[in-house]
Design a protein around this motif. Structure first.
Motif, PDB file in Angstrom:
ATOM      1  N   SER A   1      42.569  32.088  53.896  1.00 49.86           N
ATOM      2  CA  SER A   1      42.929  31.812  52.510  1.00 49.86           C
ATOM      3  C   SER A   1      41.787  32.200  51.569  1.00 49.86           C
ATOM      4  N   ALA A   2      40.536  31.988  52.012  1.00 50.18           N
ATOM      5  CA  ALA A   2      39.390  32.339  51.172  1.00 50.18           C
ATOM      6  C   ALA A   2      39.333  33.839  50.932  1.00 50.18           C
ATOM      7  N   VAL A   3      39.638  34.617  51.951  1.00 51.14           N
ATOM      8  CA  VAL A   3      39.661  36.075  51.790  1.00 51.14           C
ATOM      9  C   VAL A   3      40.723  36.478  50.775  1.00 51.14           C
ATOM     10  N   ALA A   4      41.887  35.830  50.851  1.00 51.73           N
ATOM     11  CA  ALA A   4      42.955  36.139  49.899  1.00 51.73           C
ATOM     12  C   ALA A   4      42.556  35.734  48.481  1.00 51.73           C
ATOM     13  N   GLN A   5      41.854  34.596  48.358  1.00 55.46           N
ATOM     14  CA  GLN A   5      41.389  34.156  47.039  1.00 55.46           C
ATOM     15  C   GLN A   5      40.399  35.162  46.461  1.00 55.46           C
ATOM     16  N   MET A   6      39.523  35.665  47.325  1.00 53.09           N
ATOM     17  CA  MET A   6      38.554  36.657  46.863  1.00 53.09           C
ATOM     18  C   MET A   6      39.262  37.929  46.400  1.00 53.09           C
ATOM     19  N   ARG A   7      40.241  38.349  47.173  1.00 54.48           N
ATOM     20  CA  ARG A   7      40.992  39.545  46.801  1.00 54.48           C
ATOM     21  C   ARG A   7      41.746  39.324  45.489  1.00 54.48           C
ATOM     22  N   LEU A   8      42.274  38.151  45.294  1.00 54.86           N
ATOM     23  CA  LEU A   8      42.994  37.836  44.058  1.00 54.86           C
ATOM     24  C   LEU A   8      42.047  37.875  42.863  1.00 54.86           C
ATOM     25  N   GLY A   9      40.831  37.363  43.062  1.00 52.93           N
ATOM     26  CA  GLY A   9      39.845  37.413  41.977  1.00 52.93           C
ATOM     27  C   GLY A   9      39.515  38.842  41.587  1.00 52.93           C
ATOM     28  N   GLU A  10      39.389  39.695  42.584  1.00 54.55           N
ATOM     29  CA  GLU A  10      39.102  41.113  42.299  1.00 54.55           C
ATOM     30  C   GLU A  10      40.250  41.752  41.521  1.00 54.55           C
ATOM     31  N   LEU A  11      41.454  41.416  41.907  1.00 52.59           N
ATOM     32  CA  LEU A  11      42.621  41.977  41.218  1.00 52.59           C
ATOM     33  C   LEU A  11      42.680  41.499  39.762  1.00 52.59           C
ATOM     34  N   LYS A  12      42.294  40.247  39.532  1.00 56.82           N
ATOM     35  CA  LYS A  12      42.302  39.730  38.156  1.00 56.82           C
ATOM     36  C   LYS A  12      41.237  40.421  37.312  1.00 56.82           C
ATOM     37  N   GLN A  13      40.076  40.673  37.912  1.00 54.27           N
ATOM     38  CA  GLN A  13      39.042  41.414  37.179  1.00 54.27           C
ATOM     39  C   GLN A  13      39.517  42.828  36.855  1.00 54.27           C
ATOM     40  N   ARG A  14      40.166  43.430  37.818  1.00 53.11           N
ATOM     41  CA  ARG A  14      40.699  44.770  37.590  1.00 53.11           C
ATOM     42  C   ARG A  14      41.748  44.756  36.491  1.00 53.11           C
ATOM     43  N   ARG A  15      42.521  43.699  36.421  1.00 47.02           N
ATOM     44  CA  ARG A  15      43.576  43.598  35.405  1.00 47.02           C
ATOM     45  C   ARG A  15      42.970  43.493  34.001  1.00 47.02           C
ATOM     46  N   LYS A  16      41.832  42.843  33.897  1.00 44.82           N
ATOM     47  CA  LYS A  16      41.179  42.760  32.581  1.00 44.82           C
ATOM     48  C   LYS A  16      40.800  44.153  32.067  1.00 44.82           C
ATOM     49  N   LYS A  17      40.301  44.977  32.967  1.00 43.43           N
ATOM     50  CA  LYS A  17      39.947  46.332  32.574  1.00 43.43           C
ATOM     51  C   LYS A  17      41.184  47.127  32.173  1.00 43.43           C
ATOM     52  N   ILE A  18      42.268  46.918  32.911  1.00 44.87           N
ATOM     53  CA  ILE A  18      43.513  47.611  32.582  1.00 44.87           C
ATOM     54  C   ILE A  18      44.026  47.155  31.226  1.00 44.87           C
ATOM     55  N   ASP A  19      43.946  45.839  30.972  1.00 43.34           N
ATOM     56  CA  ASP A  19      44.405  45.321  29.682  1.00 43.34           C
ATOM     57  C   ASP A  19      43.548  45.868  28.537  1.00 43.34           C
ATOM     58  N   THR A  20      42.253  46.066  28.796  1.00 38.42           N
ATOM     59  CA  THR A  20      41.380  46.647  27.763  1.00 38.42           C
ATOM     60  C   THR A  20      41.826  48.064  27.431  1.00 38.42           C
TER      61      THR A  20
END
Length: 219
Positions: A132-151
């Motif tokens: 679950s921790a690995v999935a949480q880490m991957r989710l965090g990366e995806l959210k950071q990537r989404r911020k760049k996309i939204d920019t």
């Protein structure tokens, strides 16, 4: 004289053989008395099994009146079927009991005390937590990537319909990936619940087994 004597001896042998054969062929009930009380309350006695008492027990007496054995009533097809059903159920119950005892024995060998059981629970939960921790880490990366996309999307007034196809593809892929990781995290949370439920049920049974072992060490 010798011929007459041999003829006489031969006659004795023939009689002896005939008598032995007749005795061997005599019915099993010979010399026995069958007795019973029929459906009308009449007491019946015969030198063979009594047909009118086939549905009830018959006593078999010797010549001196001493009871030799008893003949059980003949079962109907329905009674035989019921008996077979009961027998199958008994065998199934015995097999289930043996399986339960074998399972309990294996559980005691694996978990001789609560400390070993707690360690196994923690190990199982730890594995699920790590996944679950690995999935949480991957989710965090995806959210950071989404911020760049939204920019980047702000250049198109925040409207994906105005963005180029490549940016729209990034938005779609990021959204699907986040949803996938969230589902995976949810599955791990449910798995941890199942692990705790399983170990709780085992612990309840183990406490009984530990108590029995303490009360009867030989067992």
């Amino acid at each position: 004289m010798n011929q007459a004597r041999q003829a006489k001896m031969g006659g004795f042998l023939v009689v002896a053989v005939w008598a032995g054969t007749a005795l061997a062929q005599a019915p099993a009930g010979s010399g026995s008395i069958y007795t019973c009380t029929d459906a009308n309350g009449r007491r019946i006695t015969a030198d063979r099994p009594i047909a009118t008492c086939v549905d009830r027990e018959q006593r078999v007496l010797g010549n001196t009146g001493v009871e030799l054995r008893r003949v059980a009533p003949t079962q109907t097809e329905q009674e035989r079927n019921a008996y077979e059903a009961r027998r199958r159920q008994e065998l199934a119950d015995q097999a289930r009991l043996r399986e339960e005892r074998s399972r309990d024995k294996a559980m005691l060998l694996r978990y001789p005390n609560q400390a070993s059981h707690d360690a196994a629970r923690n190990e199982a939960l730890s594995q699920s937590t790590d996944v679950s921790a690995v999935a949480q880490m991957r989710l965090g990366e995806l959210k950071q990537r989404r911020k760049k996309i939204d920019t980047e999307l702000e250049f198109y007034q925040g409207n994906p319909a105005k963005a180029p196809a490549s940016l729209r593809r990034q938005i779609k892929d990021n959204t699907e990936s986040q949803e996938e990781q969230q589902r995976f995290i949810q599955q791990q949370e449910e798995e941890q619940q199942r692990i705790n439920q399983r170990f709780d049920a085992e612990l309840q049974q183990l406490r009984k087994l530990w108590g029995q072992t303490a009360a009867n060490p030989a067992r």
